[in-house]
Design a protein around this motif. Sequence first.
Motif: not given
Length: 538
Positions: A275-278, A293-294, A506-510
């Motif tokens: 998630d964006s927080k990490n 973008p996801y 909202i972006d996907k975060v990998t």
Amino acid sequence: MVDRKKNHRPVRAHLKAHRSRRASLLGGAVLVAGLAAACGGGAGGAVGNPARQNPDTLTIAVAAPPQSLNPALAGNGDPLIIPVELAYDPLIYLKPDGTFAPGLATGWRFVGSGNKVFELDLRPGVKFSDGSALTAQGVADYFAYFAKAGGLGASRVQNFEKVTATGPLSLRIELKAANPELPYILTQGFAIGDVVSPAGLKDPNRLGTSTAGAGQYVLDAGGSVTNQSYTFTPNPNYWNPKAIRWKKVVVKVIPDANAVLGAMRAGQVDYMISDSKNADAAKQAGFEVRTWPYLFGHVQLLDRQGTQVKALGDVRVRQALNHAIDRKALAKALFGKYATPSDQILLPKADGYDPALDGHYAYDPAKAKNLLAQAGYPGGFSMTMAAYNLQPGETDAAQAVASYWSKIGVKAKIEVPVSISAYTAGLTGRKYQAQMFEYGGLPMYLVADQLLNSGSLFNPFNNTDPRIAALMREGAAADDASRPAVYRRLQKVLVEQAWFVPFASIDKVTVSRPGLEGVTASPRSPDPNPVFFTAAHG
């Protein structure tokens, strides 16, 4: 395969899925990983210099267990589809760049105009992991099973009017209603094209805890624990053995994103959907962080005809709810730099997205109050909104939106279902008049199919509008060149009628280990497929 609750009990759709991401289901190994990371030890080495990718074993962390290992009950998209992607080749592969490539099918085409007749040519010589052969009749039988299995994608296969094996390795699909995205839904992300072997179809109950596909890997039942960890090893019958890159792939269920990052630092996880927080912490730890973008975050106003909450049947009220929220502030507060404000139920660059609609609902609480007064609700009204964390942070987003609405007198009681079965039962039972939801960036046909069609899970009140229905039919039957213009008209009607309250793209975060390659995506292929992952040489 060991089931901690009841040995060999199948993992069924809607019953054992998506445990709350706030739950603490961490096994001993994960706790050790977290402690090691906190102490700066473990296989990950010093902070900022993690170990490189092991070329033999790939370990993937997911926040929730799969709904089922059965493709017909698995759902679609990340993270639910990852175990199915490993064990089942699709009829058509969706490549990371969004183009199609042969899978179990080597050729496909629409016949004539109108997007209602489709033909497939199957790959010769393919065997499933159990040794049975791929045939056109076997694919037709799988489609028939899928339509009756009751999974989330069943309605799409129920649209198949007739499936005919026109030869040992060729078949024709005749549709009840046009579907221009039929090749797309036969790719790996939707499970419809992930064919189960004839032997597997004879005992579908076993498909919840075993695999019967023609994919690169098979489930190692002895090394797996239902809802905790799933181990896959190479399929000895795979038709293209050179494509198999790993001696073992492990999918671990770790609900807490902080714990996953700790496990990555300790060398126990190689890839995670974060998630964006990490994201920033992962970068500082030396891992590869990729974003794109996801999802589009939005509130679905389910009771749009005012069946239970009369106010929602008035377009002025729905428009007031849109004017009442500050999209820019919401996107920044909830997702930081990993989101942008939006008024639309599509991602930018999707067919039907219209830049002219950006900013249609300016943040204007005074105008929102005035619209409520015009509609006869100067004191506001009350409704119930569901918020289930299918994606991390949906409950936080619901609370933030409800806070804005409270300032214009609208009271949204937020209910957080305890399980996916309770969530879906609440939707179908019309328990909620609205819900917070973050939906994937798909083409408009597929978005409309799930969010707008009468009787779908996300339209439980069977809301209809003749203009919307007509544009959906027109877009489905249109050719590729003219379809986007039709869907832009549909988007305009949806925005003006305010069936939804969108707020952000909202972006996907990998997060992945250095040396893990192939973690790529594009607007039409937003979920990285682990069968394309490789370890860098050297």
